[in-house]
Scaffold this motif. Structure first.
Motif, PDB file in Angstrom:
ATOM      1  N   LYS A  12      39.743  20.420 129.775  1.00  0.00           N
ATOM      2  CA  LYS A  12      40.319  20.521 131.104  1.00  0.00           C
ATOM      3  C   LYS A  12      40.814  21.928 131.362  1.00  0.00           C
ATOM      4  N   PRO A  13      40.619  22.449 132.575  1.00  0.00           N
ATOM      5  CA  PRO A  13      41.114  23.793 132.868  1.00  0.00           C
ATOM      6  C   PRO A  13      42.618  23.825 132.891  1.00  0.00           C
ATOM      7  N   ALA A  14      43.170  24.992 132.503  1.00  0.00           N
ATOM      8  CA  ALA A  14      44.612  25.165 132.577  1.00  0.00           C
ATOM      9  C   ALA A  14      45.042  25.338 134.017  1.00  0.00           C
ATOM     10  N   PRO A  15      46.332  25.102 134.315  1.00  0.00           N
ATOM     11  CA  PRO A  15      46.803  25.249 135.689  1.00  0.00           C
ATOM     12  C   PRO A  15      46.597  26.662 136.211  1.00  0.00           C
ATOM     13  N   GLY A  16      46.480  26.810 137.492  1.00  0.00           N
ATOM     14  CA  GLY A  16      46.352  28.123 138.096  1.00  0.00           C
ATOM     15  C   GLY A  16      47.659  28.870 138.123  1.00  0.00           C
ATOM     16  N   ARG A  17      47.601  30.091 138.600  1.00  0.00           N
ATOM     17  CA  ARG A  17      48.773  30.945 138.638  1.00  0.00           C
ATOM     18  C   ARG A  17      49.806  30.363 139.600  1.00  0.00           C
ATOM     19  N   SER A  18      51.055  30.377 139.187  1.00  0.00           N
ATOM     20  CA  SER A  18      52.132  29.929 140.057  1.00  0.00           C
ATOM     21  C   SER A  18      53.384  30.648 139.657  1.00  0.00           C
ATOM     22  N   THR A  19      54.470  30.311 140.298  1.00  0.00           N
ATOM     23  CA  THR A  19      55.732  30.936 139.945  1.00  0.00           C
ATOM     24  C   THR A  19      56.201  30.428 138.605  1.00  0.00           C
ATOM     25  N   LEU A  20      57.166  31.117 138.015  1.00  0.00           N
ATOM     26  CA  LEU A  20      57.708  30.756 136.719  1.00  0.00           C
ATOM     27  C   LEU A  20      58.181  29.314 136.737  1.00  0.00           C
ATOM     28  N   THR A 325      55.899  20.710 124.281  1.00  0.00           N
ATOM     29  CA  THR A 325      56.977  19.860 123.786  1.00  0.00           C
ATOM     30  C   THR A 325      58.238  20.653 123.492  1.00  0.00           C
ATOM     31  N   PHE A 326      58.121  21.994 123.442  1.00  0.00           N
ATOM     32  CA  PHE A 326      59.272  22.859 123.211  1.00  0.00           C
ATOM     33  C   PHE A 326      59.789  23.510 124.487  1.00  0.00           C
ATOM     34  N   TYR A 327      58.875  23.909 125.406  1.00  0.00           N
ATOM     35  CA  TYR A 327      59.295  24.671 126.582  1.00  0.00           C
ATOM     36  C   TYR A 327      58.256  24.535 127.683  1.00  0.00           C
ATOM     37  N   PRO A 328      58.679  24.719 128.951  1.00  0.00           N
ATOM     38  CA  PRO A 328      57.726  24.707 130.067  1.00  0.00           C
ATOM     39  C   PRO A 328      57.052  26.075 130.214  1.00  0.00           C
ATOM     40  N   TYR A 329      55.836  26.065 130.696  1.00  0.00           N
ATOM     41  CA  TYR A 329      55.147  27.332 130.966  1.00  0.00           C
ATOM     42  C   TYR A 329      54.004  27.059 131.923  1.00  0.00           C
ATOM     43  N   THR A 330      53.519  28.115 132.549  1.00  0.00           N
ATOM     44  CA  THR A 330      52.380  28.037 133.456  1.00  0.00           C
ATOM     45  C   THR A 330      51.319  29.019 132.988  1.00  0.00           C
TER      46      THR A 330
END
Length: 352
Positions: A12-20, A325-330
């Motif tokens: 699956k593709p990773a999410p696109g660019r967004s804000t932090l 599971t440790f932190y959110p990221y985009t």
């Protein structure tokens, strides 16, 4: 620590660019401080100017340096301590080795002769675009004086006689951001000896062979369960190898980095390390990802949504602990990485 669920390969593709992503733990403030009062603070020497646009930011690390763990709430560096400006090797060595929090502004080119030991709760911040440490480097902590909760930003490192930056001796919560590292002797940035919760972001590595090692040696098994590191938005520009080379750690998270003309290889996972590699852009890299390297046994790699332009086929194996599971990221779209990373890395761009 409670066991974490493992990630498996995904198409699956990773999410696109967004804000932090919201929810980062702790907000680091590199404050707009007025001139410090040396008499009140008990400090000799010059005080900081009233403000400096290059380092006056309100932001925080993404990744492992943001995680609450080991009694530390994210990575805050010298926040709350006096702000001082250093222009000589003697002053730099003095302040990075002092107990307590300090915000240390590096002004101009400083020639050092060896590795300077940095102890806990320090922000070491280059002033403007000309801050440089040359001839030596920074070692975070000693066996008796920990180098925990340290931030290094906006500094050019050149000509080190050993490592340019060494995160070692159980240092944890370290953020290395927007630096330019080149032309050293050994590693430009090594993370080893049970260090943990580190983020390496928006740095340029160039004119060197060995960029970044994670894990001291094949026999240093004390690193098992440690060495959790995030690499994001770095530019490995013509460096030969170790971007990074990893032993034992799980996970090391490598996302949205730009690899260009790396002669030996891009990434190597060895000695049962677990690497999540996603959203990166490999250009002219014959061996973008190795599982095992040289005399080191194989590690594990999950790769997803990377671009390989005029590059070889990546090696993958096994499952890896999921960084989310440790932190959110985009994750930015990998096609955008060459432009955003080459234009945003290095010194003078902290607030970009």
């Amino acid at each position: 620590m409670t066991p974490r669920p493992a990630a498996t390969p995904s198409t699956k593709p990773a999410p696109g660019r967004s804000t932090l992503a919201a929810g980062l733990v702790g907000v680091l403030v590199l404050p707009l401080l007025g001139a410090a009062d040396p008499a009140r603070a008990g400090l000799p020497g010059p005080a900081a100017p009233t403000r400096d646009a290059a380092i006056a930011c309100t932001d925080a690390p993404i990744g492992f340096a943001s995680v609450n763990a080991v009694g530390q709430s994210g990575t805050t560096g010298g926040a709350g301590g006096p702000t001082i400006t250093v222009t000589t090797a003697a002053a730099l060595e003095d302040y990075v080795g002092r107990a307590g929090p300090y915000i240390i502004r590096v002004s101009g080119r400083i020639q050092v002769d060896d590795m300077l030991t940095v102890v806990a709760n320090k922000s070491i911040l280059g002033v403007g675009t000309s801050a440089e440490i040359t001839g030596g480097g920074l070692q975070l902590g000693s066996t008796t004086r920990p180098g925990n909760n340290v931030i290094i930003r906006n500094i050019r490192f050149t000509g080190a006689g050993d490592d340019s930056i060494s995160v070692t001796n159980k240092a944890h919560h370290v953020w290395i951001d927007h630096n330019d590292l080149s032309d050293g002797y050994d590693g430009l940035l090594d993370i080893k000896r049970e260090s943990d919760f580190v983020t390496v972001s928006w740095n340029r590595f160039h004119n060197h062979s060995k960029s970044s090692l994670v894990g001291h040696s094949d026999t240093y098994t004390a690193d098992v369960g440690k060495l959790r590191v995030t690499y994001h938005h770095n530019f490995f520009d013509g460096t030969d190898q170790r971007h990074p080379r990893v032993r034992f750690a799980d996970p090391v998270h490598v996302f949205n980095n730009y690899y260009r003309n790396n002669a030996l290889y891009g990434i190597a996972s060895t000695e049962n390390a677990g690497l999540m590699v996603e959203g990166n852009y490999f250009e002219n890299v014959a061996h973008p990802i190795y599982v095992g390297y040289d005399e080191s046994g194989p590690g594990r790699v999950v790769e997803r949504n990377n671009l390989y332009v005029n590059s070889g086929t990546p090696q993958t194996a096994g499952t890896v602990v999921e960084p989310r599971t440790f932190y959110p990221y985009t994750v930015d779209a990998p096609a955008s990485v060459p432009g955003s990373v080459s234009g945003g890395v290095g010194v003078g761009k902290v607030c970009a």
